[in-house]
Scaffold this active site. Sequence first.
Site, PDB file in Angstrom:
ATOM      1  CB  ALA A  10      -0.947  -0.010   1.203  1.00  0.00           C
ATOM      2  CB  THR A  11       4.434   1.953   0.355  1.00  0.00           C
ATOM      3  OG1 THR A  11       4.926   0.956  -0.553  1.00  0.00           O
ATOM      4  CG2 THR A  11       4.463   1.406   1.772  1.00  0.00           C
ATOM      5  NE  ARG A  34       9.972  -3.980   0.028  1.00  0.00           N
ATOM      6  CZ  ARG A  34      10.567  -4.151  -1.148  1.00  0.00           C
ATOM      7  NH1 ARG A  34      11.629  -4.916  -1.240  1.00  0.00           N
ATOM      8  NH2 ARG A  34      10.106  -3.535  -2.233  1.00  0.00           N
ATOM      9  CG  ASN A  83      -1.274  -4.070  -4.875  1.00  0.00           C
ATOM     10  OD1 ASN A  83      -1.522  -3.928  -6.066  1.00  0.00           O
ATOM     11  ND2 ASN A  83      -0.462  -3.245  -4.207  1.00  0.00           N
ATOM     12  CE1 TYR A 149       5.349  -8.719 -12.477  1.00  0.00           C
ATOM     13  CE2 TYR A 149       4.674  -8.524 -14.775  1.00  0.00           C
ATOM     14  CZ  TYR A 149       4.456  -8.264 -13.426  1.00  0.00           C
ATOM     15  OH  TYR A 149       3.325  -7.569 -13.041  1.00  0.00           O
ATOM     16  N   GLY A 180      -3.027  -4.660 -17.870  1.00  0.00           N
ATOM     17  CA  GLY A 180      -1.940  -4.386 -18.801  1.00  0.00           C
ATOM     18  C   GLY A 180      -1.161  -3.185 -18.308  1.00  0.00           C
ATOM     19  CG  PHE A 186       5.126  -2.302 -12.695  1.00  0.00           C
ATOM     20  CD1 PHE A 186       5.037  -3.480 -11.971  1.00  0.00           C
ATOM     21  CD2 PHE A 186       5.400  -2.384 -14.059  1.00  0.00           C
ATOM     22  CE1 PHE A 186       5.210  -4.714 -12.594  1.00  0.00           C
ATOM     23  CE2 PHE A 186       5.572  -3.617 -14.685  1.00  0.00           C
ATOM     24  CZ  PHE A 186       5.478  -4.776 -13.951  1.00  0.00           C
TER      25      PHE A 186
END
Length: 249
Positions: A10-11, A34, A83, A149, A180, A186
């Site tokens: 959630a960061t 983290r 997530n 991945y 997508g 990311f």
Amino acid sequence: MPKTVFITGATAGFGKAMAERYAAEGWQLILTGRRQERLDELKSTLDVPVHTICFDIRDKAACQAAVADLPAEFSDIDILVNNAGLALGVEPAQKCDIEEWECMVDTNIKGLLYITRAVLEGMVERDKGHIVNLGSVAGTYPYPGGNTYGGTKAFVNHFSKNLLADLLGTRIRVTNIEPGMCESEFSVVRFRGDKSKADNVYEGTESIQPEDIAEIVYWTTTLPPHVNINSLEVMPVDQAFSPFAVNRK
Ligand code: NDP
Ligand code: 8X3
């Protein structure tokens, strides 16, 4: 008693947007990642009860403790959103770093399993709950550099459907979201901090935004309880498919 949603990662990106979306509807939140300062910052902006837990999802004991040590008022989890995840690199398989492959497997597969296993038992006991996994189009469609991945997300896509098979007869729902191209941190992570390479991914296109994914996840979890969205594939209008690549001599 407010409903409770547990969101891993959630960061940033989707996780943060989902926290904001559920908070806007009065849900109480368990938020993980983290980066404690990011969790604190997000918590300070939300007007609902928030329990933050800072740990690395690759750490099995930390995952188990995160669920076992929840304060009583947060322990009846209505929704788990798996997530947290990442991609590292776009190199061809023969040039990849084995430690980066292990990191993706440990995070995207094993971390998701640790949290799911820890949360699922309580959901089954209460005969109530919804698990939302973040898979990816990369788990269905191969592309150059997707290698591990894509493999981890194929696991997530398929594990989600297998969970449904095991949970038949309970009132627990499982949904796999398969996005997508979406703009978040990311690609910065994937390009190991190289912001300009990450920006190139989204340059000149209208990408999906984290708020779009948050809206979709929120929708799937607020449908009538007898309805289960098994999987949902979503891409920007600016993204589509290519012909098969052919090597010509
Ligand atoms: P971001 O990089 O913006 O966010 C990733 C989140 O995962 C961060 O909160 C990060 O927190 C957390 N995370 C990563 N590794 C760990 C770890 N070892 N322990 C705990 N938390 C961790 O990415 P997105 O929001 O875009 O991605 C969210 C999910 O959606 C991922 O699973 C991704 O694979 C998937 N996805 C993304 C797409 C995209 O194009 N953006 C498309 C399809 C799927 P922290 O660093 O603080 O630990
Ligand atoms: C992220 C989408 O296409 O970059 O899962 O692999 S993609």
